[in-house]
Motif scaffolding. Structure first.
Motif, short mmCIF file in Angstrom:
data_model
loop_
_atom_site.label_atom_id
_atom_site.label_comp_id
_atom_site.label_asym_id
_atom_site.label_seq_id
_atom_site.Cartn_x
_atom_site.Cartn_y
_atom_site.Cartn_z
N GLU A 23 -11.44 6.26 1.29
CA GLU A 23 -11.92 5.31 2.29
C GLU A 23 -10.99 4.09 2.32
O GLU A 23 -10.66 3.53 1.27
CB GLU A 23 -13.34 4.87 1.91
N GLY A 24 -10.58 3.73 3.50
CA GLY A 24 -9.68 2.56 3.62
C GLY A 24 -8.22 2.92 3.53
O GLY A 24 -7.35 2.05 3.51
N ALA B 104 -5.18 1.91 6.38
CA ALA B 104 -4.36 0.68 6.37
C ALA B 104 -3.04 0.95 5.66
O ALA B 104 -1.98 0.46 6.05
CB ALA B 104 -5.11 -0.44 5.67
N TYR C 163 0.72 0.82 7.10
CA TYR C 163 1.73 0.00 6.42
C TYR C 163 3.00 0.82 6.18
O TYR C 163 4.12 0.33 6.29
CB TYR C 163 1.15 -0.45 5.08
N PHE D 199 -3.91 0.66 -0.62
CA PHE D 199 -4.75 -0.09 0.30
C PHE D 199 -6.22 0.25 0.10
O PHE D 199 -7.09 -0.62 0.19
CB PHE D 199 -4.30 0.13 1.75
N ALA D 200 -6.51 1.53 -0.18
CA ALA D 200 -7.90 1.92 -0.37
C ALA D 200 -8.51 1.20 -1.57
O ALA D 200 -9.68 0.82 -1.55
CB ALA D 200 -7.99 3.43 -0.57
N PHE D 201 -7.70 0.99 -2.61
CA PHE D 201 -8.24 0.33 -3.81
C PHE D 201 -8.02 -1.19 -3.81
O PHE D 201 -8.26 -1.86 -4.79
CB PHE D 201 -7.61 0.92 -5.08
N GLY D 202 -7.49 -1.69 -2.69
CA GLY D 202 -7.29 -3.13 -2.58
C GLY D 202 -6.23 -3.67 -3.53
O GLY D 202 -6.29 -4.82 -3.96
N LEU D 203 -5.26 -2.83 -3.89
CA LEU D 203 -4.18 -3.31 -4.76
C LEU D 203 -3.10 -3.96 -3.90
O LEU D 203 -3.08 -3.80 -2.69
CB LEU D 203 -3.58 -2.14 -5.56
N ALA D 204 -2.17 -4.66 -4.56
CA ALA D 204 -1.10 -5.32 -3.80
C ALA D 204 0.09 -4.38 -3.69
O ALA D 204 0.56 -3.87 -4.70
CB ALA D 204 -0.69 -6.60 -4.50
N THR E 189 -1.44 2.75 -9.51
CA THR E 189 -2.15 3.36 -8.39
C THR E 189 -2.59 4.78 -8.67
O THR E 189 -3.74 5.15 -8.42
CB THR E 189 -1.22 3.38 -7.14
#
Ligand code: PHE
Length: 461
Positions: free
Chosen positions: A194-195, A198, A202, A274-279, A290
């Motif tokens: 999910e997510g 993005a 990118y 992006f799914a895990f909100g990492l940079a 990741t």
């Protein structure tokens, strides 16, 4: 000599690839490594995502590939190691310095590449033992990192000294496809998180405003790193090619396979980032942070994770073998050392020199914080100096040598000897060879010089 591929006959004094496939596999084994799955994603993440990917592809096709042909042609004509190739093609040439830089790069990059390869083994073991690893904690513990690094260098030495390459090459033939299948499994999981969209955006939608001189320089450096161009590696491997083998199509295959695996590397990492909100610009640690999170979300994730990191380790091993092979080939060819003595001495020295790199990701504070050439941390500094800057210098010197000193005609002869269309006029009087000469005399040296100047602060754009 014995060499790094099953295609090389161990009996002849200087080996020769037995088949075209033998060369392609050995060269692709060298090219495909941590550069594709560890370095490419983090470089992409630090340098603007999709825009970097586009610049990278242009660099591979227009600068990396012509330079790969250049090294292969020089290597086959010289029939020697990285220093001998210059001496044999033009006795007394000062361009011999290029060969010395090649030896230095292979040696110093081996010293920190082995550290990262050791991490992959650590991750494989941790997955198997169902242990969760926090990258920063793991990389900062010398009691884990140093033995794993030592183990990796030891494996490299054993393979190079014994000429057991037959085994490695045979394994590589099976394991590389398995690595790609596993990458496929990881990609499917990664893009269905999910997510993830993005991350795909990118990675695939370039924002060209992100491109500047620095990004182009990094992309070019990454192309050379990943293709194993600018290290004398292709000179050494080219010297084992028979006159019948086609340098041009062989080179295209190697570059194509390498690029394919690099693109795959990005597809595994970015959707998950992006799914895990990492940079995406987490740097060196990106892949290692990741992918375990992706494996965590999979059925039988631990097993898949273990297999994946093991195979990544093997891909790294076929690269470290080739890095050690360059200085070893020189010692065997020119200094008449035995292969065993050369491998142990160079490999042992690479271990000692690699210790500060191993301790520089949290292990020892001043090595972690040391700042030089725009980089922080001993390992990153080594990567910047040897993995990027000197490689650019080698590519510049090698293209100027062939283009202006030795003469491109010799290289064209070498390439067209086994390829009927290379020197044949295709449009008017223009043949692929004409275009290649244009690249090797003008475009490659100019682009690489601009990049080198950029690195030293002379910015053109
Ligand atoms: N091309 C290898 C990689 O992508 C690194 C390498 C460079 C290996 C030079 C051998 C020689 O990981």
């Amino acid at each position: 000599m014995q060499s790094t591929s099953e295609g090389v006959s161990a009996s002849s004094a200087r080996g020769q690839w037995g088949s075209k496939l033998g060369f392609i596999l050995a060269a692709a084994g060298s090219a495909v490594g941590l550069g594709n799955i560890w370095r490419f994603p983090y470089m992409t993440g630090e340098n603007g995502g999709a825009a970097f990917v586009v610049v990278y592809l242009v660099c591979v096709a227009f600068i990396g590939l012509p330079l790969m042909f250049n090294e292969l042609a020089l290597g086959r004509r010289g029939g020697k190691d990285v220093i001998g190739a210059f001496r044999a093609t033009k006795p007394g040439t000062p361009f011999i310095i290029t060969g010395i830089c090649c030896l230095a790069c292979c040696f110093f990059v081996l010293s920190y590449y082995g550290v990262i390869a050791g991490w992959t083994v650590g991750y494989a073991i941790a997955s198997l033992l169902h242990k969760k690893m926090v990258f920063e904690e793991f990389a900062a513990r010398p009691e884990f990192v140093l033995p794993l690094f030592g183990l990796f260098i030891l494996l490299t030495i054993l393979i190079v000294q014994g000429g057991v390459e037959k085994g490695i090459e045979r394994w590589a033939k099976v394991l590389m496809p398995v690595l790609i299948v596993l990458c496929g499994v990881v990609i499917i999981r990664s893009v269905t998180l999910e997510g993830a969209s993005a991350g795909i955006k990118y990675y695939l939608h370039p924002d060209f405003s992100k491109i500047n001189g620095d990004v182009v320089m990094k992309a070019l450096g990454q192309a050379f790193f990943s293709l194993s161009v600018g290290w004398g590696l292709m000179i050494t491997y080219g010297s084992y090619m028979s006159k019948r083998q086609d340098i041009v199509t062989g080179g295209i295959w190697v570059a194509g396979m390498d690029t394919f695996v690099a693109l795959i590397g990005g597809f595994m990492v970015f959707p998950a980032v992006f799914a895990f909100g990492l940079a995406p610009d987490a740097g060196t640690a990106l892949t290692f942070k990741t992918l375990p999170a992706v494996f965590d979300k999979m059925p039988a994730g631990q097993l898949v994770g273990c297999a994946f990191f093991l195979l990544l380790g093997i891909a790294a091993l076929t690269s470290t073998i080739s890095m050690l092979e360059v200085p070893v080939a020189w010692l065997v060819d020119e200094k008449k050392w035995t292969r065993k003595k050369s491998a142990w001495l160079v490999g042992g020295a690479a271990f000692v020199v690699g210790i500060p790199s191993a301790l520089s990701v949290g292990g020892v504070e001043w090595l972690t914080k040391i700042h030089f050439a725009g980089k922080t941390g001993f390992l990153d500094i080594m990567d910047q100096i040897f993995g990027t800057a000197i490689i650019l210098l080698i590519c510049l010197l090698a293209s100027v040598y062939v283009g202006w000193s030795w003469g491109p005609k010799h290289a064209v002869d070498e390439m067209s000897a086994s390829n009927s269309w290379f020197a044949r006029p295709l449009v008017g009087s223009i043949s692929p060879a004409t275009v290649w000469v244009l690249f090797i005399r003008f475009i490659c040296p100019i682009v690489v010089t601009v990049m080198l100047l950029n690195m030293f602060g002379v910015k053109f754009f």
